[in-house]
Design an enzyme around this catalytic site. Sequence first.
Site, short mmCIF file in Angstrom:
data_model
loop_
_atom_site.label_atom_id
_atom_site.label_comp_id
_atom_site.label_asym_id
_atom_site.label_seq_id
_atom_site.Cartn_x
_atom_site.Cartn_y
_atom_site.Cartn_z
N GLU A 46 48.74 66.09 16.17
CA GLU A 46 50.01 66.73 16.49
C GLU A 46 50.30 67.95 15.63
O GLU A 46 51.09 68.81 16.04
CB GLU A 46 51.14 65.70 16.36
CG GLU A 46 51.08 64.62 17.43
CD GLU A 46 52.07 63.49 17.22
OE1 GLU A 46 52.49 62.89 18.22
OE2 GLU A 46 52.41 63.20 16.05
N ASP A 86 51.89 59.81 28.03
CA ASP A 86 51.57 58.62 28.83
C ASP A 86 52.87 58.04 29.34
O ASP A 86 53.95 58.39 28.88
CB ASP A 86 50.82 57.57 27.99
CG ASP A 86 51.63 57.12 26.80
OD1 ASP A 86 52.31 56.09 26.92
OD2 ASP A 86 51.60 57.81 25.75
#
Length: 230
Positions: A13, A197
């Site tokens: 990230e 997701d």
Amino acid sequence: MTKLAIMGAMEEEITPLLEYFTDIKKNQYANNIYYECKLNNLDVVIAYSKIGKVFSTLTASTMIQKFGCDTLLFSGVAGGINPKLKIGDLIVASKLSQHDLDITAFGHPHGYVPGGDIYVNTDHKLNQIALEVANENGLELIEGIIATGDQFVCDEKRKEFIANTFNADALEMEGASVAVVCDALDVPCMILRAISDTADMDAEFNFDKFLEDSAKKSASFLMKVVQKLV
């Protein structure tokens, strides 16, 4: 603003964030690495905390109290539980809750702890800047509720519980704890997530497949926000 903190939970990230900077100084502290850099005249500290509420609390506290950061932006990925959210969509948290905080045995609602509250708010001004950036760049950004807990949720029943109990749009594992730290220390924060997701899908498959792309999308958008702060 004197120093900006930019946080992620995982190395994936913050890797795309570090690509925007040169002359980066690594500073090791409390079993973590903090990357000190500059953007024009703005001092920036970047770090990934490792996954979960404990590590993210430690990292946020360190960035504020050790490194003197007075604004904190979080960039990362989340699971979507609002059926309108698709993989790659962006969400900025208006407020966050801890979906795994449970002392209901003592008559309290889920997510509540005495002396605290069910929800913790993020900074309205920073969120408005994010919404302006989205509008200027023709991007869709949802402002919604994010639920945080120390579990990767991929169970349909658990997803429904979190959605119904907290009216949550997305869930992840660090945002609420970071927001609690910032609220307590009077540091404005923004929690930005890209959907990697959906919580009722096969977690391993989707997480592995879409983590990198979603992290890049969140980082790219966050850096547009940072440009507004310089």
